[in-house]
Design an enzyme around this catalytic site. Structure first.
Site, PDB file in Angstrom:
ATOM      1  N   GLU A  50      16.054 -12.913 -13.204  1.00 21.79           N
ATOM      2  CA  GLU A  50      15.259 -13.933 -12.507  1.00 21.79           C
ATOM      3  C   GLU A  50      14.400 -14.711 -13.503  1.00 21.79           C
ATOM      4  OE1 GLU A  50      11.175 -14.163 -10.064  1.00 21.79           O
ATOM      5  OE2 GLU A  50      12.427 -12.420  -9.606  1.00 21.79           O
ATOM      6  N   HIS A  51      13.854 -14.004 -14.496  1.00 15.97           N
ATOM      7  CA  HIS A  51      13.032 -14.650 -15.517  1.00 15.97           C
ATOM      8  C   HIS A  51      13.892 -15.366 -16.553  1.00 15.97           C
ATOM      9  CE1 HIS A  51       8.879 -12.751 -14.950  1.00 15.97           C
ATOM     10  NE2 HIS A  51       9.607 -12.214 -13.982  1.00 15.97           N
TER      11      HIS A  51
END
Length: 427
Positions: A50-51
């Site tokens: 996600e990052h």
């Protein structure tokens, strides 16, 4: 309003809801892979990805990605769940081509450089530390662990400090290659969107990202039944140097597509869904025992949680737990009044319709219909189902939930085995 669904080559799915006379659009790219899909050695990978997808691709730097949305007044973000990971943006309708191109570039062409992994490792550890300072977050994660036990649904979505420190770049890259593929991707958009144009944009972006879109490929099958076993109740006390205690009492709820989900919504509303609910009136208004008190229900494809939560002074934990249990018991035994039923139905119907004013909620609704339900219920059908719920159905469901093992989580300054002792007394 018009809803359309298309399966593109490669099994890539596109769903849209066109709302006339609107200027903004919400677009999302969701991969049907969440924290429950990690296996040993990959724990923490979904949150890492996600990052990392915002850190750049061969054609865009991290600054390029951020600037693309900033310079048009839009916003972009992502969210990791137990069953899916979503990358989304909200922009003006005229900027949809840009938003689609950037999101699909991130999903199909992330580079995941070793230096970025180490940089984000520190960022994620800070994020987890921040969550650990929030008693509510701690209680929520602990409650899932207490109810689901060793099952994958019981693991924290964001990982733990130990798993984030341990997972290597090679495992994250392996997880990315296995999960981020065309058959698992669902693209949704709502409001100012033309379906055929979006399909063309998505296809172009996927091909540009190097995905081979096999015309014969089918979408990934919906998640199968790996339902966690129904285990005994657990008492869990987590000591934190706080001025008040947070407690959650509850257990297993319903899976997302349960035929009783509308009944559960009404039950939840009457018991702890607002200021007129039984918990709020009894715990806060009549006794002044807590500032925050409510009930909640969350669901996944094959399981769900139902709980009652409150924050109170440490010396009041036992009393609050007893009152919450009493209100649940009373609903299971005596049911609800006709006035409570009508009030709950009115609250839920109004919230459903008003919630759709949020452009993001419309896109999320399409994604959940595709990945979780396998069908999209119209607003009218949902309203009709809510209005069809009876007081007797609520009483029966309250009893069924009450008959399941209950768990109790307490987060606060107490250093004893408080939750286990209280849970034994409530049994």
């Amino acid at each position: 309003m018009r809803v359309r669904r298309t399966v593109l080559p490669g099994g890539l799915r596109v769903l849209t809801e066109q709302v006339p006379a609107t200027r903004s659009v919400s677009v999302s790219a969701t991969v049907g892979d969440g924290s429950r899909d990690e296996h040993h050695g990959h724990f923490g990978s979904t949150h890492f990805l996600e990052h990392l997808l915002f850190k750049g691709t061969p054609s865009r730097s991290a600054l390029d990605i951020a600037s693309a949305f900033d310079e048009v007044g839009g916003d972009a973000n992502a969210a990791t769940g137990k069953e899916a990971t979503t990358y989304y943006a909200r922009v003006l309708g005229s900027d949809l081509p840009m938003a689609t191109a950037v999101l699909l570039d991130m999903v199909t062409s992330a580079v995941i450089r070793p230096d970025d992994v180490e940089l984000e490792r520190g960022v994620i550890l800070e994020e987890l530390a921040m969550a650990d300072d929030d008693p509510g977050d701690v209680a929520d994660e602990a409650f899932a662990t207490a109810v689901y036990g060793a099952h994958d649904l019981g693991r924290p979505i964001g990982g733990t400090p130990d798993t984030i420190r341990a997972v290597p770049r090679e495992a994250i890259w392996e997880h990315y290659l296995g999960a981020y593929r065309s058959a698992s991707l669902v693209v949704t958009a709502a409001r100012a969107v033309d379906h055929d144009e979006l399909c063309a944009m998505v296809t172009e972006a996927a091909v540009a990202g190097g995905w081979e879109l096999d015309p014969s490929a089918a979408p990934a099958a919906r998640r199968g039944g790996d339902s966690p076993p129904l285990e005994g109740g657990t008492g869990m006390t987590l000591t934190r140097p706080t001025e008040h205690s947070t407690l959650i009492l509850g257990g297993r709820g319903l899976e997302a597509a349960s035929a009783n989900r509308f009944t559960l919504s009404v039950l939840n509303s009457v018991l702890g869904g607002g200021m007129s609910s039984r918990l709020f009136q009894e715990v806060r208004e009549k006794r002044g025992l807590a500032y925050s008190v409510y009930s909640f229900a969350s669901s996944h494809t094959d399981a769900g949680l139902f709980g009652l939560s409150a924050g109170c002074a440490p010396e009041q934990v036992a009393t609050v737990a007893a009152v919450m249990a009493e209100q649940w018991d009373r609903m299971a035994q005596d049911g609800i009044t006709e006035r409570e039923l009508l009030r709950a139905i009115g609250q839920l119907c109004g919230s459903l319709v008003l919630g759709l004013d949020d452009v993001g909620a419309r896109a999320s609704r399409l994604t959940r219909a595709e990945l979780t339900f396998g069908e999209l219920w119209s607003v009218e059908d949902s309203l009709e189902s809510l209005r069809a719920v009876t007081a007797e159905e609520v009483r029966v469901l309250a009893g069924e939930l009450l008959a399941r093992p209950r768990s109790l989580v307490v987060v606060g300054p107490d250093e004893s085995d408080l939750a286990a002792d209280l849970l034994y007394g409530l049994s």
